[in-house]
Scaffold this motif. Structure first.
Motif, PDB file in Angstrom:
ATOM      1  N   ALA A  90     -35.191  52.195 -38.451  1.00  0.00           N
ATOM      2  CA  ALA A  90     -35.423  50.990 -37.645  1.00  0.00           C
ATOM      3  C   ALA A  90     -35.880  51.372 -36.230  1.00  0.00           C
ATOM      4  O   ALA A  90     -36.748  52.234 -36.073  1.00  0.00           O
ATOM      5  N   SER A  91     -35.267  50.781 -35.209  1.00  0.00           N
ATOM      6  CA  SER A  91     -35.738  50.991 -33.834  1.00  0.00           C
ATOM      7  C   SER A  91     -34.979  52.099 -33.111  1.00  0.00           C
ATOM      8  O   SER A  91     -35.150  52.278 -31.907  1.00  0.00           O
ATOM      9  N   ARG A  92     -34.166  52.864 -33.826  1.00  0.00           N
ATOM     10  CA  ARG A  92     -33.386  53.930 -33.178  1.00  0.00           C
ATOM     11  C   ARG A  92     -34.314  55.012 -32.626  1.00  0.00           C
ATOM     12  O   ARG A  92     -35.346  55.335 -33.209  1.00  0.00           O
ATOM     13  N   ARG A  93     -33.901  55.624 -31.513  1.00  0.00           N
ATOM     14  CA  ARG A  93     -34.708  56.668 -30.885  1.00  0.00           C
ATOM     15  C   ARG A  93     -34.599  58.008 -31.624  1.00  0.00           C
ATOM     16  O   ARG A  93     -35.308  58.948 -31.316  1.00  0.00           O
TER      17      ARG A  93
END
Length: 229
Positions: A90-93
């Motif tokens: 998902a949007s995790r770094r």
């Protein structure tokens, strides 16, 4: 394994071996006790040189900033599971750093967003990667003595592992387990939410416990105890 020529030969050798058999996992020991009920079968863990240079506080801070997830090895790695984990990033770094890939899986992950497939690393490069990573991920299908997990302990690196026999024998009290991608990301997010002090304390605790259980001196002592007592 006795159904194959190699398995038959291995079983024959163990039958004629000394009275004591040492295995590298508790699961192996339990299975061999059933096969060889008249022999003494003991589990003694594999060891590793746990000595490392001093860990700088700055290093632990950079780990939390970069959120590298290092994945080491190809044998018995569950790459189907890893692919599902990567797909649900998902949007995790976080970024995945894959080391020791075979050609098939290099092609599988090459160019995937959030994944770095490393070329062959020398010892210094490999150690630098472990020292800078936030966690080690080990999605596995089978394990006895997992050297990558021991190396994670050596470099004060938290580990997220498949919950299978063999791995638990080499876990520390801080090792985290998963069986599905959602469980992987749940425990990863818990680690990522730790403050600097709590994360550093966990890392230091991992190394301290590993030294007490897996250093060669401890392993040698266990083997001596079995033979001398």
């Amino acid at each position: 394994p006795a159904r194959t020529p190699f398995g038959w030969m291995k079983r024959r050798c163990l039958t004629q071996a000394a009275d004591t058999i040492i295995t590298l996992s508790l699961d192996q020991a339990l299975n061999l006790r059933k096969v060889f009920p008249r022999k003494q079968v003991h589990f003694v863990p594999h060891g590793l040189d746990m000595a490392i240079p001093a860990q700088e506080d700055e290093m632990f801070g950079k780990r939390r900033e970069q959120l590298k997830i290092v994945v080491v090895g190809s044998n018995y790695r569950n790459f189907d599971m890893l692919e599902r984990i990567v797909d649900t990033r998902a949007s995790r770094r976080a970024t995945f750093h894959l080391v020791g890939l075979d050609d098939k899986n290099r092609k599988r992950f090459q160019g995937v967003t959030g994944v770095v497939c490393h070329d062959r690393l020398n010892s210094e490069q490999y150690e630098d990667l472990l020292r800078s990573s936030f966690v080690m991920a080990l999605p596995l299908t089978f394990a006895t003595a997992n050297n990558a997990l021991l190396e994670a302990h050596k470099f004060c690196l938290p580990s997220l592992c498949s919950d299978i026999p063999g791995v638990t024998d080499y876990a520390t009290g801080s090792t985290l387990f998963f069986d599905q991608p959602a469980a992987f990301w749940r425990v990863f997010d818990q680690l990522a939410q730790l403050n600097s002090s709590a994360y550093r304390e966990m890392c230091v605790r991992i190394h301290r416990e590993a030294c007490a259980r897996f250093s060669w001196e401890k392993v040698r002592q266990q083997i001596e105890d079995y033979y001398l007592n």
